[in-house]
Enzyme design. Structure first.
Site, PDB file in Angstrom:
ATOM      1  N   ARG A 199       0.837  -1.199   0.000  1.00  7.53           N
ATOM      2  CA  ARG A 199       0.000   0.000   0.000  1.00  7.53           C
ATOM      3  C   ARG A 199       0.873   1.251   0.000  1.00  7.53           C
ATOM      4  O   ARG A 199       1.926   1.282   0.640  1.00  7.53           O
ATOM      5  CB  ARG A 199      -0.867   0.067   1.268  1.00  7.53           C
ATOM      6  CG  ARG A 199      -2.160  -0.721   1.206  1.00  7.53           C
ATOM      7  CD  ARG A 199      -3.163  -0.135   0.196  1.00  7.53           C
ATOM      8  NE  ARG A 199      -4.411  -0.876   0.164  1.00  7.53           N
ATOM      9  CZ  ARG A 199      -4.645  -1.976  -0.567  1.00  7.53           C
ATOM     10  NH1 ARG A 199      -3.707  -2.459  -1.361  1.00  7.53           N
ATOM     11  NH2 ARG A 199      -5.825  -2.572  -0.529  1.00  7.53           N
ATOM     12  N   GLU A 217      -1.813   7.828  -4.701  1.00  8.05           N
ATOM     13  CA  GLU A 217      -2.039   7.316  -6.060  1.00  8.05           C
ATOM     14  C   GLU A 217      -3.488   7.541  -6.496  1.00  8.05           C
ATOM     15  O   GLU A 217      -4.370   7.594  -5.640  1.00  8.05           O
ATOM     16  CB  GLU A 217      -1.692   5.811  -6.115  1.00  8.05           C
ATOM     17  CG  GLU A 217      -2.601   4.966  -5.241  1.00  8.05           C
ATOM     18  CD  GLU A 217      -2.180   3.494  -5.205  1.00  8.05           C
ATOM     19  OE1 GLU A 217      -0.977   3.207  -5.057  1.00  8.05           O
ATOM     20  OE2 GLU A 217      -3.091   2.652  -5.315  1.00  8.05           O
ATOM     21  N   HIS A 251      -0.499  -0.130  -9.422  1.00 11.98           N
ATOM     22  CA  HIS A 251      -1.301  -0.882  -8.442  1.00 11.98           C
ATOM     23  C   HIS A 251      -1.985  -2.059  -9.144  1.00 11.98           C
ATOM     24  O   HIS A 251      -3.222  -2.132  -9.223  1.00 11.98           O
ATOM     25  CB  HIS A 251      -2.324   0.024  -7.754  1.00 11.98           C
ATOM     26  CG  HIS A 251      -2.836  -0.573  -6.462  1.00 11.98           C
ATOM     27  ND1 HIS A 251      -3.160   0.180  -5.367  1.00 11.98           N
ATOM     28  CD2 HIS A 251      -3.068  -1.861  -6.102  1.00 11.98           C
ATOM     29  CE1 HIS A 251      -3.581  -0.613  -4.386  1.00 11.98           C
ATOM     30  NE2 HIS A 251      -3.533  -1.867  -4.817  1.00 11.98           N
TER      31      HIS A 251
HETATM   32  C1  GLV Z   1      -5.203  -4.785  -3.721  1.00 11.99           C
HETATM   33  O1  GLV Z   1      -4.507  -3.857  -3.474  1.00 11.99           O
HETATM   34  C2  GLV Z   1      -5.941  -5.538  -2.746  1.00 11.99           C
HETATM   35  O2  GLV Z   1      -5.942  -5.146  -1.574  1.00 11.99           O
HETATM   36  O3  GLV Z   1      -6.539  -6.557  -3.112  1.00 11.99           O
END
Ligand code: GLV
Length: 325
Positions: free
Chosen positions: A238, A267, A285
């Site tokens: 994260r 982001e 991401h």
């Molecule tokens: C992606 O970032 C998730 O938490 O699945």
């Protein structure tokens, strides 16, 4: 009348087909980006929602949705959801653990290898036509095999990342709030160390912590200063875990050799300095982004929503106390 639910982003058709067997579904197959106000307006008359990590489900929102009973995130992380606020008003919240572990571990390795062997930088260099002759000292990277892999945050995805390190004959160190049971450590070939030892000894440090306020900037200037100047940081977890400004300073001053980053503070906005650096690999991401895994995530979220709104037990309920309301 069927319960009304909303799916906040574009998903695969079979997911909508399944939901429509049970619910009156408002979808967003146009994949419009809704403001907080739009989301609040659309959710105001719904009983359930299939959400993603980009939907902010906070106290103000849930208080304005009197019919809302369940918010089912199509993600394993759920820091976009105010769990306490949901519990207080009896809204069940769920996530999608398990189904994305291997895919996300693959992505951690993709970033690690790409950073170590300068793949993105070399690709751009070749495309620019700058490869004029083969050079003995050209585009030297870092060895991954037999190096030390450090994992900060040792859950399911951490174990999947560690398992893949066997093929590279790596030494694997980890730090976690709670150490793994000894037999799991032995079976996975990982060794528990303090965070300081992890920072000092890792050639490649992979972050796999959930985001929580207590983890904010858990990698900042002080932590980066402990790392070897030849080390590389991989963040697949994260934004906000890393102090991006401190990371950029470390990368610019060669305090750190490189970084492979799938997530960023604030982001999708990006600190523009990242794009100026050759020694970073940037990814949007996309840790769980394969067709098969995203389908599994959406179907699992749908399964949770169906259970939540039809009197069943959602398999991935995060706040059982919501049921007390
Ligand atoms: C992606 O970032 C998730 O938490 O699945």
């Amino acid at each position: 009348m069927k319960p009304r639910v909303i799916v906040t982003r574009e998903v695969f058709d079979p997911v909508l087909d399944l939901l429509r067997e049970h619910f009156d579904v408002e979808d967003n197959q146009a994949d419009e980006i809704w403001s907080g106000e739009t989301l609040a307006r659309k959710l105001a008359d719904k009983e359930g929602a299939l959400t993603t990590g980009t939907d902010r489900i906070d106290a103000a929102l849930v208080h304005n949705c009197p019919r809302l009973k369940a918010v089912c995130n199509m993600a394993v992380g759920y820091n976009n959801i105010d769990l306490a606020a949901c519990t207080a008003v009896g809204v069940m919240a769920t996530n999608t653990p398990g189904v994305l572990d291997d895919t996300t571990a693959d992505m951690a390795w993709a970033l690690l290898l790409a950073t170590a062997r300068r793949i993105a930088e070399s690709d751009a260099w070749v495309r620019r036509g700058e490869w004029k002759t083969w050079g003995f000292k050209q585009r030297l990277g870092m060895d991954v095999h037999h190096a030390t892999l450090g994992i900060l945050g040792m859950g399911r995805i951490g174990r999947a990342v560690a398992q893949r390190a066997r093929g590279f004959d790596m030494r694997v160190l980890y730090h976690n709030r709670n150490p793994l049971p000894e037999e799991t450590e032995r079976a996975t070939n990982v060794h528990y160390v303090s965070k300081v030892t992890l920072l000092r000894e890792a050639d490649f440090l992979v972050l796999l912590l959930p985001y929580a306020p207590e983890n904010h900037h858990c990698i900042g200037a002080a932590e980066l200063a402990l790392m070897q100047p030849t080390a590389m940081l991989i963040n697949i977890a994260r934004g906000g875990l890393v102090d991006d400004a401190a990371l950029i300073a470390a990368l610019k001053s060669a305090r750190l050799a490189g970084a492979g980053l799938d997530v960023f503070e604030g982001e999708p906005a990006l600190n523009p300095e990242f794009a100026q650096l050759d020694n970073v690999v940037l990814s949007p991401h996309a840790g769980s982004a394969t067709h098969a895994t995203r389908l599994k995530m959406a179907l699992l979220a749908a399964e949770n929503l169906i259970a939540a709104l039809t009197g069943g037990d959602p398999p991935n309920l995060l706040n059982p106390a919501a049921g007390d309301r």
